[in-house]
Write an enzyme that holds these catalytic residues in place. Structure first.
Site, PDB file in Angstrom:
ATOM      1  N   HIS A  43       0.853  -1.192   0.000  1.00 32.06           N
ATOM      2  CA  HIS A  43       0.000   0.000   0.000  1.00 32.06           C
ATOM      3  C   HIS A  43       0.887   1.238   0.000  1.00 32.06           C
ATOM      4  O   HIS A  43       1.951   1.258   0.592  1.00 32.06           O
ATOM      5  CB  HIS A  43      -0.891   0.010   1.259  1.00 32.06           C
ATOM      6  CG  HIS A  43      -2.046   0.922   1.118  1.00 32.06           C
ATOM      7  ND1 HIS A  43      -1.953   2.273   1.353  1.00 32.06           N
ATOM      8  CD2 HIS A  43      -3.309   0.689   0.710  1.00 32.06           C
ATOM      9  CE1 HIS A  43      -3.128   2.831   1.114  1.00 32.06           C
ATOM     10  NE2 HIS A  43      -3.965   1.900   0.729  1.00 32.06           N
ATOM     11  N   ASP A  73      -7.783  -5.138  -0.315  1.00 27.78           N
ATOM     12  CA  ASP A  73      -8.236  -5.891  -1.495  1.00 27.78           C
ATOM     13  C   ASP A  73      -7.981  -7.384  -1.382  1.00 27.78           C
ATOM     14  O   ASP A  73      -8.660  -8.178  -2.043  1.00 27.78           O
ATOM     15  CB  ASP A  73      -7.551  -5.336  -2.748  1.00 27.78           C
ATOM     16  CG  ASP A  73      -8.037  -3.935  -3.035  1.00 27.78           C
ATOM     17  OD1 ASP A  73      -7.271  -2.992  -2.827  1.00 27.78           O
ATOM     18  OD2 ASP A  73      -9.213  -3.792  -3.406  1.00 27.78           O
TER      19      ASP A  73
HETATM   20  C1  SDX Z   1      -5.885   0.428  -2.970  1.00 30.94           C
HETATM   21  O1  SDX Z   1      -4.305   5.006  -1.947  1.00 30.94           O
HETATM   22  C2  SDX Z   1      -5.311   4.345  -1.423  1.00 30.94           C
HETATM   23  O2  SDX Z   1      -5.866   4.738  -0.436  1.00 30.94           O
HETATM   24  C3  SDX Z   1      -5.758   3.147  -2.221  1.00 30.94           C
HETATM   25  C4  SDX Z   1      -6.772   2.257  -1.542  1.00 30.94           C
HETATM   26  C5  SDX Z   1      -8.067   3.002  -1.320  1.00 30.94           C
HETATM   27  O3  SDX Z   1      -8.808   2.599  -0.423  1.00 30.94           O
HETATM   28  O4  SDX Z   1      -8.368   3.927  -2.122  1.00 30.94           O
HETATM   29  O5  SDX Z   1      -6.294   1.805  -0.284  1.00 30.94           O
HETATM   30  C6  SDX Z   1      -7.106   1.026  -2.384  1.00 30.94           C
HETATM   31  O6  SDX Z   1      -5.515   0.851  -4.034  1.00 30.94           O
HETATM   32  C7  SDX Z   1      -5.119  -0.649  -2.225  1.00 30.94           C
HETATM   33  C8  SDX Z   1      -3.886  -1.168  -3.049  1.00 30.94           C
HETATM   34  C9  SDX Z   1      -4.418  -2.141  -4.097  1.00 30.94           C
HETATM   35  N1  SDX Z   1      -3.354  -2.513  -5.064  1.00 30.94           N
HETATM   36  C10 SDX Z   1      -2.785  -3.743  -5.034  1.00 30.94           C
HETATM   37  O7  SDX Z   1      -2.990  -4.590  -4.164  1.00 30.94           O
HETATM   38  C11 SDX Z   1      -1.854  -4.018  -6.219  1.00 30.94           C
HETATM   39  C12 SDX Z   1      -0.563  -4.679  -5.701  1.00 30.94           C
HETATM   40  N2  SDX Z   1       0.148  -3.683  -4.891  1.00 30.94           N
HETATM   41  C13 SDX Z   1       1.020  -2.801  -5.586  1.00 30.94           C
HETATM   42  O8  SDX Z   1       1.020  -2.637  -6.915  1.00 30.94           O
HETATM   43  C14 SDX Z   1       1.712  -1.757  -4.727  1.00 30.94           C
HETATM   44  O9  SDX Z   1       1.981  -2.306  -3.505  1.00 30.94           O
HETATM   45  C15 SDX Z   1       0.973  -0.456  -4.563  1.00 30.94           C
HETATM   46  C16 SDX Z   1       0.756   0.201  -5.861  1.00 30.94           C
HETATM   47  C17 SDX Z   1      -0.314  -0.671  -3.853  1.00 30.94           C
HETATM   48  C18 SDX Z   1       1.852   0.438  -3.686  1.00 30.94           C
HETATM   49  O10 SDX Z   1       3.041   0.570  -4.307  1.00 30.94           O
HETATM   50  P1  SDX Z   1       4.174   1.535  -3.653  1.00 30.94           P
HETATM   51  O11 SDX Z   1       3.987   1.723  -2.204  1.00 30.94           O
HETATM   52  O12 SDX Z   1       4.232   2.751  -4.517  1.00 30.94           O
HETATM   53  O13 SDX Z   1       5.430   0.654  -3.744  1.00 30.94           O
HETATM   54  P2  SDX Z   1       6.397   0.708  -4.962  1.00 30.94           P
HETATM   55  O14 SDX Z   1       5.619   0.502  -6.226  1.00 30.94           O
HETATM   56  O15 SDX Z   1       7.235   1.941  -4.813  1.00 30.94           O
HETATM   57  O16 SDX Z   1       7.266  -0.594  -4.660  1.00 30.94           O
HETATM   58  C19 SDX Z   1       8.200  -0.621  -3.552  1.00 30.94           C
HETATM   59  C20 SDX Z   1       8.879  -1.986  -3.660  1.00 30.94           C
HETATM   60  C21 SDX Z   1       9.309  -2.290  -5.103  1.00 30.94           C
HETATM   61  O17 SDX Z   1      10.390  -3.202  -5.033  1.00 30.94           O
HETATM   62  P3  SDX Z   1      11.915  -2.565  -5.081  1.00 30.94           P
HETATM   63  O18 SDX Z   1      11.967  -1.673  -6.308  1.00 30.94           O
HETATM   64  O19 SDX Z   1      12.059  -1.804  -3.772  1.00 30.94           O
HETATM   65  O20 SDX Z   1      12.799  -3.796  -5.174  1.00 30.94           O
HETATM   66  O21 SDX Z   1       7.948  -2.997  -3.307  1.00 30.94           O
HETATM   67  C22 SDX Z   1       7.696  -3.836  -4.439  1.00 30.94           C
HETATM   68  C23 SDX Z   1       8.120  -3.039  -5.654  1.00 30.94           C
HETATM   69  O22 SDX Z   1       8.473  -3.918  -6.723  1.00 30.94           O
HETATM   70  N3  SDX Z   1       6.280  -4.131  -4.425  1.00 30.94           N
HETATM   71  C24 SDX Z   1       5.763  -5.341  -4.650  1.00 30.94           C
HETATM   72  C25 SDX Z   1       4.380  -5.203  -4.457  1.00 30.94           C
HETATM   73  N4  SDX Z   1       4.106  -3.921  -4.133  1.00 30.94           N
HETATM   74  C26 SDX Z   1       5.270  -3.258  -4.118  1.00 30.94           C
HETATM   75  N5  SDX Z   1       6.344  -6.523  -4.994  1.00 30.94           N
HETATM   76  C27 SDX Z   1       5.507  -7.584  -5.152  1.00 30.94           C
HETATM   77  N6  SDX Z   1       4.177  -7.523  -4.973  1.00 30.94           N
HETATM   78  C28 SDX Z   1       3.578  -6.356  -4.628  1.00 30.94           C
HETATM   79  N7  SDX Z   1       2.269  -6.297  -4.467  1.00 30.94           N
END
Ligand code: SDX
Length: 434
Positions: free
Chosen positions: A311, A368
């Protein structure tokens, strides 16, 4: 600027040997901000913050989140208390009006929602125009925007009209959602009934038919109601920011709500619950137990992500996930609910929670992860999951839209940029080009 913000000693910023005094502010819960609203005029500098993770776009009194402590409150009330003691219609009233309703206010609001649930008969023709298999989010975004043609609005709404339009939208989005589902399965539409409350009405429109009544299961009604409460608002998330941005141009509220629906559709935002189930289905189809998928999600060269984990704000745990997990376990342990996907989900959760890749990146189950499971257990078709998220989020979007318009002045959203394109160059006739 409201009087709830208190001033702190100014920040001093030195740029090009010149020092600027920037006001600093502190919010009700101690969040601190540097007010840079005059920075460009004074210094010529803008700030860069891709994704706005370090930028407060506005002041708001609606929802408070502390990502580090896993706190989520609607108008000061902890989400855990609202999920346990309240119902979605009462929470919608709270978000929109700032206070919990008394019994008469709740009765009036609930009755008005019910009496506003029907949509213009001519809108039914639109449903026939969508191709078979159209995604319900595409239908929902289109139909909500089209409400502006069936119910045209003046540019400026008086408060009574605004209140009624907000109620219409919260109620009609549910009807449009159910109608789009019925159309997608080729069944006749089931109209809303004034005899049924909000969630029961929705489930009846979704699953009843002229040839069979729908037996309401109170555990499912409760699970869906709690799902809607937990999704009702979430401060300046992607879709709410879209609502505030499109609303700042004074676009009509139906177009503004449609912009929120469109932003929510993305798999990294509201579409994640659908993608959680699709991920589980893929793992099941591959005959795996999740171990291999976890390795893929950790692999930088793979585009796989563990859907339902991580998140932007919650860097310890999503309080909504904690509440939903309890409800999810209750529904899944119900007699007769025996789905291999749930075992895979439990396995993924168990593996990820002890894997350093996820722990070190503070990637924990978000709302989710469990909401997808609950909706599946409730019999909601997967492609309707994000539609239910939109039904839940509608009061939050409209509360933010209303709050933005109530501000001292409505400032149109217009961020700046750092240009990295071509320097000045002049047009060449086509025969002079390489
Ligand atoms: C919602 O904003 C809100 O309030 C949203 C929400 C709402 O109520 O409106 O809460 C609803 O959107 C919840 C989130 C739903 N999305 C998912 O579940 C999709 C999977 N999660 C991600 O895509 C991700 O975690 C995010 C987009 C939710 C958050 O991404 P961040 O915090 O911007 O993290 P990042 O993309 O900067 O990644 C940081 C690291 C990276 O690795 P490194 O580059 O450090 O090696 O974490 C990794 C990313 O590759 N990473 C994941 C991951 N999420 C982040 N790796 C594997 N699986 C994941 N799910």
């Amino acid at each position: 600027m409201t009087d709830k913000l208190k001033k702190l000693p100014p920040a001093m910023l030195t740029l090009d040997n010149k020092t600027y005094e920037l006001p600093t502010l502190i919010g009700v819960e101690g969040e601190k901000a540097i007010d840079i609203s005059k920075l460009r005029n004074q210094s010529g500098y803008v700030t860069l913050d891709e994704g706005y993770g370090n930028t407060a776009s506005c002041e708001s009194a609606i929802t408070y989140i502390d990502g580090e402590k896993g706190i989520l409150r609607y108008r000061g009330y902890p989400i855990e208390e609202l999920a346990e003691h309240s119902r979605f219609v009462e929470v919608a009233y709270l978000l929109l009006n700032g206070e919990l309703p008394n019994s008469q206010q709740l009765l009036d609001f609930s009755t008005n929602l019910n009496e506003s649930s029907i949509i213009h008969e001519d809108m039914h023709h639109f449903f026939n125009g969508f191709p078979r298999g159209s995604h319900p989010m595409g239908i929902l975004a289109t139909m909500v925007a089209s409400l502006s043609t069936f119910y045209p609005l003046p540019d400026r709404l008086d408060s009574a009209t605004e209140q009624q339009v907000v109620i219409n939208l919260i109620s009609q989005v549910r009807t449009i959602a159910a109608f789009s589902y019925k159309k997608s399965i080729g069944e006749p539409l089931v109209y809303p009934s004034y005899k049924l409350k909000f969630v029961r009405n929705f489930l009846n429109m979704m699953f009843a038919s002229p040839v069979r009544d729908y037996e309401l299961d109170e555990d499912i009604v409760r699970a869906i109601d709690m799902f809607l409460i937990l999704h009702a608002d979430h401060e300046q998330n992607c879709s709410t920011s879209s609502v505030r941005t499109s609303g700042s141009s004074m676009a009509n509220v139906y177009a503004v709500a449609s912009s929120g629906i469109s932003a929510l559709w993305g798999p990294r935002h509201g579409g994640a619950n659908q993608h959680v189930i699709q991920m589980l289905e893929q793992i099941h189809a591959d005959g795996g137990d999740g171990t291999e998928f976890i390795n893929q999600a950790k692999d930088k060269n793979s585009t796989s992500r563990l859907m339902g984990f991580g998140h932007r704000v919650y860097k310890n745990f999503d309080p909504r996930a904690m509440v939903l997990k309890k409800q999810c376990d209750k529904l899944l342990n119900k007699a007769g609910v025996n789905d291999p996907l749930f075992d895979i989900a439990r396995r993924l959760e168990e593996l990820a929670l002890k894997d350093d890749y996820f722990i070190s990146r503070k990637l924990y189950p978000n709302v989710d992860f469990y909401s997808g499971l609950i909706l599946r257990a409730a019999g909601i078709p997967t492609n309707m999951f994000t539609v239910l998220f939109a039904i839940g989020r509608m009061p939050g979007w409209l509360a933010h839209w209303r709050e933005m318009l109530k501000g001292d002045q409505v400032i149109i959203t217009r961020p700046r940029q750092l240009y990295v394109g071509e320097p000045l160059r002049h047009f060449q006739d086509i025969d002079q080009r390489p």
